[in-house]
Scaffold this motif. Structure first.
Motif, PDB file in Angstrom:
ATOM      1  N   LEU A 305       0.602  -1.526   0.099  1.00  0.00           N
ATOM      2  CA  LEU A 305      -0.048  -0.091   0.172  1.00  0.00           C
ATOM      3  C   LEU A 305       1.068   1.000  -0.260  1.00  0.00           C
ATOM      4  CD1 LEU A 305      -2.793  -1.097   2.389  1.00  0.00           C
ATOM      5  CD2 LEU A 305      -3.130  -0.848   0.100  1.00  0.00           C
ATOM      6  N   LEU A 306       2.041   1.272   1.111  1.00  0.00           N
ATOM      7  CA  LEU A 306       2.790   2.474   0.605  1.00  0.00           C
ATOM      8  C   LEU A 306       3.369   2.744  -0.169  1.00  0.00           C
ATOM      9  CD1 LEU A 306       3.961   2.574   4.350  1.00  0.00           C
ATOM     10  CD2 LEU A 306       2.496   3.686   3.644  1.00  0.00           C
ATOM     11  N   THR A 307       4.067   1.754  -0.459  1.00  0.00           N
ATOM     12  CA  THR A 307       4.450   1.606  -2.557  1.00  0.00           C
ATOM     13  C   THR A 307       3.797   2.165  -3.177  1.00  0.00           C
ATOM     14  OG1 THR A 307       6.090  -0.186  -1.811  1.00  0.00           O
ATOM     15  CG2 THR A 307       5.833   0.283  -4.178  1.00  0.00           C
ATOM     16  N   ILE A 308       2.139   2.077  -3.277  1.00  0.00           N
ATOM     17  CA  ILE A 308       1.613   2.283  -4.412  1.00  0.00           C
ATOM     18  C   ILE A 308       1.436   3.766  -3.806  1.00  0.00           C
ATOM     19  CG2 ILE A 308      -1.033   2.610  -4.830  1.00  0.00           C
ATOM     20  CD1 ILE A 308      -0.682  -0.199  -4.045  1.00  0.00           C
ATOM     21  N   TYR A 309       0.694   4.798  -2.438  1.00  0.00           N
ATOM     22  CA  TYR A 309       0.322   6.376  -2.312  1.00  0.00           C
ATOM     23  C   TYR A 309       2.121   6.631  -2.052  1.00  0.00           C
ATOM     24  CZ  TYR A 309      -3.448   3.603  -0.441  1.00  0.00           C
ATOM     25  OH  TYR A 309      -4.769   3.337  -0.131  1.00  0.00           O
TER      26      TYR A 309
END
Length: 624
Positions: A305-309
């Protein structure tokens, strides 16, 4: 008190030599090179263990060589010459390049059992030619020119260091000058990280949110449970049945092990009812343990999720530390933000920041993820040793607390636990295999799309300022196709108009929706259509399928779009009686449901509907 004139001075290295060693150093006896008694490491002290690991590996690589000591001495000189080294995996990288390059060449050409003085004088030319024409990867393919360039560069460095020392230069052959830049242009052959496509990005996002939601709900359930009255095991039952109630099981674990759990398998001997209840009634320790602490698989979803965001580099995200996360106020706004300052794990990298508004209402917002992980890992933080500051900690099956391996802390980037659990994540959600680099490239590709190729915005998303680096390394094939297609956007729409028999036309339409296959709709990426039968890289022509497509959306606020969507609804209803039932259900039923249930209710402005009543448009076309 006056300073004593006879100050104590540390003896120099040479003053510490024994008489026999001094004779050896002066060349009066055998070669000092062959003993390596003065071999030393002059790099940063913190890197010494990693240098020694690489040195031991290199000594094993050259164990079968006639002049193994000379090559090893050259490797030490080469490492010492790289004074700018600051990453723990650098020395292992030098060793790998030499082993796969010049040492492998020597083995193939049967030079390993010959002294260096008998190696061919045109060694440089032969090695360069071998790298271009004969050297193969494990998959049996020729080396990438950029890899060959790296192997050749390390070979040159090794022999340059050997040639600079009189002792070693005397045992080398009179080598011809090495070819000058034999792999010019190799940089252009670097394979770009592929983009997974927006449909895959959306699927990964949904899967990661679902996994993370499950974990958050269980952790919050346990926290609320322990604030209430204790739930006792049912002692009237025997064996594992007494822990059939998950709340009773959690309370038992909470009271019996307030600080640290023993190894899960030890319960098989010491507390068999507990072991059986966890394993047979409640899904195993991997699920029950997550009520208290994270495991390796628990960290996959939040990192995705943090990679995407946040478009983080892989290494900085996995090695993220608590001190890199802080709360600030922006423009005197009452809302707090979480700003993460990380430095990529590469020599050319520079620190960059990510700023996320605090959104406590969304369990999977970046700020919620970071806050939750730091709270969740608090129980095991004190046992983490060198990893204690890491945000993404987990408990291993062996009872150790660690983080995923990174060059910053471990001197290596590969981690079998991460690879295994990411693969399991993909299998569980029926996703194609991918890695974090590809996911980051995909999220940056989407950023490029929504920013309309604004180079400054892309640089801010990526973390960097070099336009050439962004275009060369972070411009995916899909982005390349969109850039080329944008030049001929009008021609593409005319071609689709002809190909669809006039169904996909946008006469009188708002300029924002001319790329979608269906008038009245907007498309996130019309050149990467997930609709069956469409060709990736070509403008989508799936007329009538936009409402059911994950990339489609309505142009809310546009009277023209509303009018076209009302026409589309009538066309769906008419097609239901004209088309074969199987085709209508497969291709258009979902689109009609989305249109009536989701899109049309978004147009809640009465003035838009009044405007539509006065509009006169050509027919939208026939659904086929």
């Amino acid at each position: 008190m006056a300073r004593n004139s006879k100050t104590t001075r540390r003896a120099s290295r040479f003053e510490q030599l024994t008489p026999d060693q001094e004779k050896e150093y002066r060349g009066e006896t055998g070669s000092l090179l062959l003993t390596g008694k003065l071999r030393s490491f002059t790099g940063k002290k913190a890197l010494l263990p990693f240098f020694e690991t690489a040195l031991n590996g290199f000594e094993a690589d050259v164990a079968g060589f006639r002049d193994a000591s000379a090559l090893t001495h050259g490797f030490v000189l080469m490492c010492n010459a790289r004074r700018s080294v600051r990453h723990k995996r650098a020395y292992e990288g030098f060793r790998t390049s030499l082993n796969h390059g010049i040492l492998n060449f020597a083995r193939v050409k049967h030079l390993s059992d010959r002294p260096l003085g008998e190696w061919p004088v045109d060694l440089g030319r032969q090695f360069a030619r071998w790298l271009r024409e004969e050297a193969l990867t494990k998959q049996g393919k020729h080396l990438n020119p950029n890899t060959a360039r790296k192997y050749h560069g390390e070979f040159c460095s090794l022999f340059a260091e050997l040639g600079e020392k009189a002792k070693t230069d005397s045992i080398l052959p009179k080598l011809e000058s090495f070819p000058n830049n034999p792999f010019s242009g190799a940089h252009g052959e670097t394979e770009k990280t592929k983009s997974l496509g927006l449909p895959s990005l959306i699927a990964i996002l949904r899967a990661a949110r679902a996994d993370f939601r499950d974990v958050v709900q269980r952790v919050r359930h346990a926290q609320a449970l322990f604030k209430g009255p204790e739930v006792l095991p049912d002692l009237t039952k025997r064996s594992k049945a007494r822990y059939r109630d998950i709340d009773a099981l959690l309370w038992y674990l909470h009271k019996k092990y307030p600080s640290r759990f023993p190894t899960y398998t030890s319960w098989q001997e010491t507390d068999r009812p507990l072991f059986d209840a966890i394993n047979r009634l409640h899904g195993g320790w991997g699920r029950v343990g997550e009520y208290f602490q994270p495991f390796a698989q628990s960290c996959v979803a939040p990192i995705l999720l943090l990679t995407i965001y946040g478009h983080f580099n892989v290494e900085p995200l996995r090695a993220l530390r608590r001190r890199q996360v802080r709360r600030i106020s922006v423009l005197r706004n009452e809302h707090l933000e979480v700003r993460v300052a990380v430095q990529p794990g590469k020599n050319r990298g520079t620190p960059y920041r990510r700023s996320f508004p605090v959104d406590d209402l969304d369990f999977a917002s970046p700020s919620s993820i970071l806050s939750f992980m730091m709270e969740w890992t608090g129980r095991i933080q004190q046992e983490a040793g060198i990893y204690s500051e890491c945000v993404f900690l987990f408990m291993t099956n062996e009872g150790k607390v660690k983080a995923f391996a990174t060059a910053t802390l471990d001197g290596r980037s590969g981690d079998s636990k991460w690879i295994h659990h990411l693969r399991e994540f993909c299998k569980r959600h029926e996703l194609p295999g991918f890695n974090l680099r590809e996911l980051r490239q995909t999220s940056l590709d989407y950023g490029r799309l929504i920013s309309e190729n604004d180079i400054r915005e892309i640089a801010a998303l990526k973390g960097g300022s070099s336009e050439s680096v962004i275009d060369f390394h972070y411009r995916s094939d899909a982005a390349e196709s969109r850039a080329q297609a944008s030049v001929g956007e009008l021609q593409g729409n005319k071609e689709r108009y002809v190909r669809s028999g006039g169904k996909s036309h946008h006469l009188g339409a708002n300029s924002k929706d001319i790329t979608a296959a269906t008038p009245g709709c907007s498309c996130a990426d019309p050149y990467d259509s997930p609709i069956a039968g469409e060709v990736r890289g070509s403008l989508c022509g799936a007329f009538g399928c936009c409402p059911g497509c994950p990339l489609g959306s309505p142009l809310v606020g546009s009277a023209h779009a509303l009018a076209r969507l009302l026409q589309l609804r009538d066309a769906y209803i008419e097609a239901r009686s004209n088309l074969p039932l199987e085709r209508w259900v497969t291709r258009y039923k979902r689109s009609l449901e989305v249109l009536e249930g989701g899109w049309l209710p978004m147009f809640d402005d009465p003035q838009l509907w009044e405007h539509v009543r006065r509009m006169s448009l050509q027919p939208i076309g026939v659904i086929e």
